[in-house]
Enzyme design. Structure first.
Site, short mmCIF file in Angstrom:
data_model
loop_
_atom_site.label_atom_id
_atom_site.label_comp_id
_atom_site.label_asym_id
_atom_site.label_seq_id
_atom_site.Cartn_x
_atom_site.Cartn_y
_atom_site.Cartn_z
CD GLU A 1 26.04 103.45 85.15
OE1 GLU A 1 26.92 103.03 84.38
OE2 GLU A 1 24.82 103.43 84.88
CG ASP B 1 22.94 97.68 81.17
OD1 ASP B 1 23.29 98.51 80.34
OD2 ASP B 1 23.03 97.85 82.41
ZN ZN Z 1 23.88 99.57 82.88
#
Ligand code: ZN
Ligand code: ADP
Ligand code: MG
Length: 641
Positions: free
Chosen positions: A441, A517
């Site tokens: 993160e 992602d």
């Molecule tokens: Zn991510």
């Protein structure tokens, strides 16, 4: 005697469970038939005993002959197998007797001689037939009826199949109005015209105009399509007939079609009115597709709908509205002129729309003065109307749980977090996992902050929520964007890959946490190449014809774009190049801010949730030092594997 319908070899266990099964599985199941078979056998035995067993005293033939000779017999009925009769005076308390008939050619003579009244019997001609097959037939019919009932559900017997389910009722005064709907102004504008048609149909038909018949509301789930349809009825003050597309599709061919007829017949009596078919795709799917052949029932229902729409008198002011979130699967025949030729796009609301929707739904909620719905709206990009309604409710519930007198901003914050990433999970991550997630993160957050022109990071968190989301980095757009430039997209790719790249740099290893992602990044990269013409190598050509047709265009077209094998290879290479470049960019940013990656990660492991302001304070020092690095554009840069 007819055979009973008991299937052989049923074991008794099946009977019991068969009784408890849901109606849909009833046909052909054991249990019912076995019980019915048994009941049938018993009934047959009883009937036989009742009809065939002669009444009165049963006597032997010799006794009977003796009684005839003795003048005790008054009357006899000679049947094929039995002789029944009555004595002239009661013997043993009964006057009637019967005996089995023996082939006795002299019987008639003797009866004549004794002066006994005798008759033959017609009964035997038809009674066995009744027993033999009329009764079994009746029983079979009862059995069949029973199953139909079970298949039709609680309210549907064989006779009620054709009738529409209880849902076809007209709502005569709908109280919903346009003031209950927000954020879909364009759709509302188009529907206002329909309201006018319904209010004063004569005004339009007097000039020879044709009132539109069908209006199709198209848009993602939860955007208020059903709500809008009801609002049109409410504004025009006309009756509202609503039915879901799936309600027309039944197990039996012809039932759905009958329901369509029924619906239209009822609506015609109440004109002007609105017929609303929700989830039209359930029944309006393009015909004759699928490997198993066509779905006959749905097809028939659809045909019926099409012909009802055609046959409808357009001066009658009955507007047929329908809603779907999958217009691409609809049968093209539905979209032809004279049918659902008006299509209204109901899209997710923009930031102003979201605020308006929030205001509508918090009307009956006691808000604390610190609640700023503008900020809530800004934080909920991508929420549909239904999500926002849910959000307000969730916030109110949270406030109630904390025994607050009013709903505060913190409740909204928490509700957003919940809705965005699912509910907080009880399970704790291992220290190692937490570290991976924290690096991941931090990577996203640092790349996002260090890339000029990116939306500021609002929050990053390693609190595990729901399934699949171990942590998140949330960016809040300053404004709703309708256009993205190539550089924005390249930056977005770098941010998306930032998480994985941070893991790689800090831990020398990558994890499965970046799956989402990667998926999103690949989607963007592929769209850049095939849809938006952003690859110099392939030029400004749209290679993807399937995506374009998603909304409003007619369905059809190939599943994927039509292009040569070589082009496909080229597209793949270009997508790969974009991804590699983005990875290189993320790698460049993160390795030049290696110390920052460490400090943000450490801090995140401590506090678990960090807001944007704190992140920027942490990063400020480094940014000042490395300012000159940031000027370099992200692309094109040499690929790094
Ligand atoms: Zn991510
Ligand atoms: P759809 O039919 O498009 O899936 P619905 O009309 O069933 O969505 O919306 C469900 C609920 O969400 C509505 O009853 C309403 O409370 C809320 N809602 C959805 N869209 C809006 C909107 N644009 N304005 C106000 N409320 C909305
Ligand atoms: Mg709906």
């Amino acid at each position: 005697m007819a055979e009973t319908g008991v299937p052989p070899g049923l074991n008794p266990r099946d009977q019991r469970s068969g009784e408890q099964r849901t109606p849909l599985t009833a046909p052909g199941r054991p249990g019912g038939p076995l019980w019915y078979g048994l009941a049938f056998l018993i009934a047959m035995a009883l009937v036989q005993a009742w009809v065939l067993t002669p009444a009165g005293r049963q006597i032997s033939y010799s006794e009977f002959k003796a009684a005839v000779r003795g003048g005790q017999v008054a009357e006899v009925v000679v049947g094929e197998q039995t002789i029944r009769g009555s004595y002239s005076s009661a013997i043993d308390g009964t006057r009637t007797f019967s005996t089995a008939r023996i082939d006795d050619p002299r019987l008639i003579e003797e009866l004549d001689g004794a002066g006994v009244r005798y008759t033959g019997e017609f009964m035997n001609r038809w009674l066995p037939e009744v027993i033999g097959w009329v009764i079994p037939l009746l029983l079979l019919f009862a059995l069949w009826n029973f199953f139909l009932k079970r298949m039709g559900g609680a309210d549907g017997g064989i006779m009620s199949f054709a009738r529409s389910k209880h849902k076809v009722f007209s709502e005569d005064d709908v109280t919903v109005s346009f003031s209950d709907v927000a954020g879909v102004d364009e759709a509302e504008g188009e529907l206002k015209e329909i309201v006018e048609f319904l209010k004063t149909p004569a005004k339009y038909t007097a000039l020879g105009g044709r009132i539109p018949k069908g209006v199709l509301l198209v848009g993602p789930p939860g955007t208020g399509k059903t709500l809008l349809a009801r609002a049109v009825a409410g504004e025009a003050k006309v009756p509202f007939f609503s039915m879901s597309g799936s309600e027309f599709v039944e197990m039996f061919v012809g039932v759905g079609a009958a329901r369509v007829r029924d619906l239209f017949a009822k609506a015609e009596q109440k004109a002007p009115c609105i017929i609303f078919i929700d989830e039209l795709d359930a029944l309006g799917r393009a015909r004759a597709q699928g490997p198993m052949g066509s779905h006959e029932e749905r097809e028939q229902t659809l045909n019926q709908l099409l012909s009802e729409m055609d046959g409808f008198d357009s001066r009658k002011a009955v507007i047929i509205m329908a809603a779907t979130n999958r217009p691409e699967v609809l049968d093209p025949a539905l979209l032809r002129p004279g049918r659902f030729d008006r299509q209204v796009l109901v899209d997710k609301p923009d930031v102003k729309g979201r605020e308006a929707v929030l205001r509508i739904h918090s009307k009956h909620v006691t808000l604390s003065p610190d609640v700023n719905l503008t900020i809530v709206a800004a934080r909920t990009a991508g929420f549909a109307g239904a999500d926002l309604a849910n959000l307000v409710n969730e916030a109110a519930l949270l406030a109630a749980r904390h025994d607050k007198a009013t709903v505060e901003m913190s409740d909204f914050e928490e509700a957003i977090d919940r809705l965005v990433a699912g509910l907080k999970k009880k399970r704790v991550m291992s220290q190692k996992e937490r570290e991976i997630v924290a690096y991941h993160e931090s990577g996203h957050a640092i790349v996002a902050t260090m890339t000029p022109g990116m939306d500021p990071v609002h929050k990053l968190s390693i609190v595990q929520r729901g399934f699949g989301a171990l942590g998140y980095t949330m960016q809040v757009p300053l404004e709703d964007r309708y256009l993205l430039q190539r550089q924005d997209l390249l930056n977005q790719l770098a941010v998306l890959l930032g998480g994985r790249t941070a893991e790689e740099i800090a831990l020398g290893e990558i994890s499965t946490g970046a799956q989402n992602d990667l998926m999103r990044a690949t989607d963007i990269a592929r769209s850049m190449v095939t849809e938006w013409g952003m690859s110099d190598l392939l030029g400004a050509i749209s290679y993807d014809t399937s995506k374009r047709n998603k909304f409003l265009d007619l369905p059809g077209g190939p599943e994927r774009g039509v292009y040569a094998e070589d082009t496909a290879r080229l597209i793949d290479a270009e997508v790969k190049r974009l991804m590699t470049d983005a990875h290189a960019e993320a790698h460049r940013i993160l390795s030049s801010h290696r110390d920052m990656l460490e400090s943000v990660t450490r801090r995140l492991l401590e506090v678990e949730v960090m807001d944007g302001a704190e992140l920027r304070k942490l990063l400020d020092g480094a940014r000042a030092v490395q300012e000159h690095d940031e000027v370099a554009p992200a692309s094109p840069s040499p690929g790094v594997q």
